[in-house]
Design a protein around this motif. Structure first.
Motif, PDB file in Angstrom:
ATOM      1  N   GLN A   2      30.087  87.129 -65.281  1.00 12.96           N
ATOM      2  CA  GLN A   2      29.185  85.971 -65.323  1.00 12.96           C
ATOM      3  C   GLN A   2      29.555  84.999 -64.218  1.00 12.96           C
ATOM      4  N   LEU A   3      28.533  84.459 -63.577  1.00 18.78           N
ATOM      5  CA  LEU A   3      28.752  83.607 -62.415  1.00 18.78           C
ATOM      6  C   LEU A   3      28.034  82.276 -62.597  1.00 18.78           C
ATOM      7  N   LEU A  19      29.576  74.959 -51.306  1.00 20.60           N
ATOM      8  CA  LEU A  19      29.166  75.508 -52.589  1.00 20.60           C
ATOM      9  C   LEU A  19      30.310  76.316 -53.178  1.00 20.60           C
ATOM     10  N   SER A  20      30.367  76.316 -54.494  1.00 23.13           N
ATOM     11  CA  SER A  20      31.359  77.122 -55.207  1.00 23.13           C
ATOM     12  C   SER A  20      30.645  77.989 -56.228  1.00 23.13           C
ATOM     13  N   CYS A  21      31.278  79.081 -56.558  1.00 17.30           N
ATOM     14  CA  CYS A  21      30.741  79.990 -57.562  1.00 17.30           C
ATOM     15  C   CYS A  21      31.911  80.457 -58.418  1.00 17.30           C
ATOM     16  N   ALA A  22      31.915  80.031 -59.655  1.00 14.60           N
ATOM     17  CA  ALA A  22      33.000  80.372 -60.565  1.00 14.60           C
ATOM     18  C   ALA A  22      32.641  81.623 -61.360  1.00 14.60           C
ATOM     19  N   ALA A  23      33.570  82.549 -61.425  1.00 16.97           N
ATOM     20  CA  ALA A  23      33.368  83.781 -62.172  1.00 16.97           C
ATOM     21  C   ALA A  23      34.152  83.729 -63.474  1.00 16.97           C
ATOM     22  N   SER A  24      33.607  84.375 -64.478  1.00 17.34           N
ATOM     23  CA  SER A  24      34.199  84.281 -65.823  1.00 17.34           C
ATOM     24  C   SER A  24      35.312  85.283 -66.070  1.00 17.34           C
ATOM     25  N   GLU A  25      35.426  86.272 -65.188  1.00 14.66           N
ATOM     26  CA  GLU A  25      36.359  87.358 -65.468  1.00 14.66           C
ATOM     27  C   GLU A  25      37.285  87.624 -64.299  1.00 14.66           C
ATOM     28  N   ARG A  26      38.440  88.151 -64.620  1.00 15.39           N
ATOM     29  CA  ARG A  26      39.383  88.520 -63.565  1.00 15.39           C
ATOM     30  C   ARG A  26      38.863  89.690 -62.741  1.00 15.39           C
ATOM     31  N   VAL A  92      17.313  77.050 -52.989  1.00 17.23           N
ATOM     32  CA  VAL A  92      18.227  77.275 -54.114  1.00 17.23           C
ATOM     33  C   VAL A  92      19.173  78.387 -53.686  1.00 17.23           C
ATOM     34  N   TYR A  93      20.461  78.140 -53.808  1.00 21.31           N
ATOM     35  CA  TYR A  93      21.473  79.097 -53.390  1.00 21.31           C
ATOM     36  C   TYR A  93      22.057  79.796 -54.609  1.00 21.31           C
ATOM     37  N   TYR A  94      22.155  81.121 -54.504  1.00 16.79           N
ATOM     38  CA  TYR A  94      22.654  81.952 -55.588  1.00 16.79           C
ATOM     39  C   TYR A  94      23.872  82.739 -55.140  1.00 16.79           C
ATOM     40  N   CYS A  95      24.821  82.885 -56.043  1.00  8.79           N
ATOM     41  CA  CYS A  95      25.926  83.796 -55.794  1.00  8.79           C
ATOM     42  C   CYS A  95      25.689  85.053 -56.638  1.00  8.79           C
ATOM     43  N   ALA A  96      26.240  86.164 -56.176  1.00 10.67           N
ATOM     44  CA  ALA A  96      26.004  87.422 -56.873  1.00 10.67           C
ATOM     45  C   ALA A  96      27.123  88.399 -56.585  1.00 10.67           C
ATOM     46  N   ALA A  97      27.289  89.338 -57.506  1.00  8.35           N
ATOM     47  CA  ALA A  97      28.307  90.376 -57.384  1.00  8.35           C
ATOM     48  C   ALA A  97      27.643  91.690 -57.007  1.00  8.35           C
ATOM     49  N   LEU A  98      28.172  92.333 -55.975  1.00 12.12           N
ATOM     50  CA  LEU A  98      27.572  93.559 -55.457  1.00 12.12           C
ATOM     51  C   LEU A  98      27.984  94.764 -56.287  1.00 12.12           C
ATOM     52  N   TYR A 110      22.663  93.983 -56.024  1.00 11.28           N
ATOM     53  CA  TYR A 110      23.540  93.043 -56.710  1.00 11.28           C
ATOM     54  C   TYR A 110      23.214  93.048 -58.200  1.00 11.28           C
ATOM     55  N   ASP A 111      24.247  93.131 -59.016  1.00  7.33           N
ATOM     56  CA  ASP A 111      24.054  93.228 -60.459  1.00  7.33           C
ATOM     57  C   ASP A 111      24.071  91.883 -61.163  1.00  7.33           C
ATOM     58  N   SER A 112      25.036  91.069 -60.849  1.00  4.32           N
ATOM     59  CA  SER A 112      25.229  89.819 -61.581  1.00  4.32           C
ATOM     60  C   SER A 112      24.862  88.646 -60.686  1.00  4.32           C
ATOM     61  N   TRP A 113      24.113  87.718 -61.257  1.00  3.50           N
ATOM     62  CA  TRP A 113      23.643  86.559 -60.499  1.00  3.50           C
ATOM     63  C   TRP A 113      24.001  85.268 -61.216  1.00  3.50           C
ATOM     64  N   GLY A 114      24.397  84.267 -60.433  1.00  2.00           N
ATOM     65  CA  GLY A 114      24.570  82.937 -60.984  1.00  2.00           C
ATOM     66  C   GLY A 114      23.215  82.270 -61.123  1.00  2.00           C
ATOM     67  N   GLN A 115      23.197  81.067 -61.701  1.00  2.24           N
ATOM     68  CA  GLN A 115      21.929  80.408 -62.000  1.00  2.24           C
ATOM     69  C   GLN A 115      21.331  79.683 -60.792  1.00  2.24           C
ATOM     70  N   GLY A 116      22.079  79.525 -59.731  1.00  2.00           N
ATOM     71  CA  GLY A 116      21.560  78.870 -58.542  1.00  2.00           C
ATOM     72  C   GLY A 116      21.871  77.395 -58.493  1.00  2.00           C
TER      73      GLY A 116
END
Length: 123
Positions: A2-3, A19-26, A92-98, A110-116
């Motif tokens: 989760q981002l 901008l920062s993007c915090a991830a919920s998992e290690r 709107v800027y989004y972070c995502a995990a490839l 990209y599978d996981s997306w932050g809310q922007g």
């Protein structure tokens, strides 16, 4: 993973923003990460991407030399430093995990997306 992206705001042309993007998992440290943006009335577009350990970075031509992507795996956080901002960077800027094996510039890989987070650059 989760981002959550944050750090956007209203700035003037020529200003900087991070901008920062915090991830919920290690497991964040297992993913290539990317930033995308979507301007009003336009499709979402690739901005930047970074490899698992940060050794390789990739940028869209429109931001090359002005934006810097980085990550801190110890803090499970992705960053985007934006300098010399232009009105056309407004989006709107989004972070995502490839996804493993995906192409860093392809949105659908990209599978996981932050809310922007909204970035507005005034002229």
């Amino acid at each position: 993973v989760q981002l959550q992206a944050y750090g956007g705001g209203l700035v003037q042309a020529g200003d900087s923003l991070r901008l920062s993007c915090a991830a919920s998992e290690r497991t964040f440290s297992n993913y290539y990460m990317g930033w995308f943006r979507q301007a009003p009335g336009k499709e979402r577009e690739f901005v930047a991407a970074i490899s698992v350990r940060g050794g390789n970075t990739y940028y869209a031509d429109s931001v090359k030399g002005r934006f810097t992507i980085s990550r801190d795996n110890a803090k499970n956080t992705l960053y985007l430093r934006m300098n010399s901002l232009k009105p056309e960077d407004t989006a709107v800027y989004y972070c995502a995990a490839l996804r493993r094996g995906g192409s860093y510039y392809t949105e659908r890989d990209y599978d996981s997306w932050g809310q922007g987070t909204q970035v507005t650059v005034s002229s």
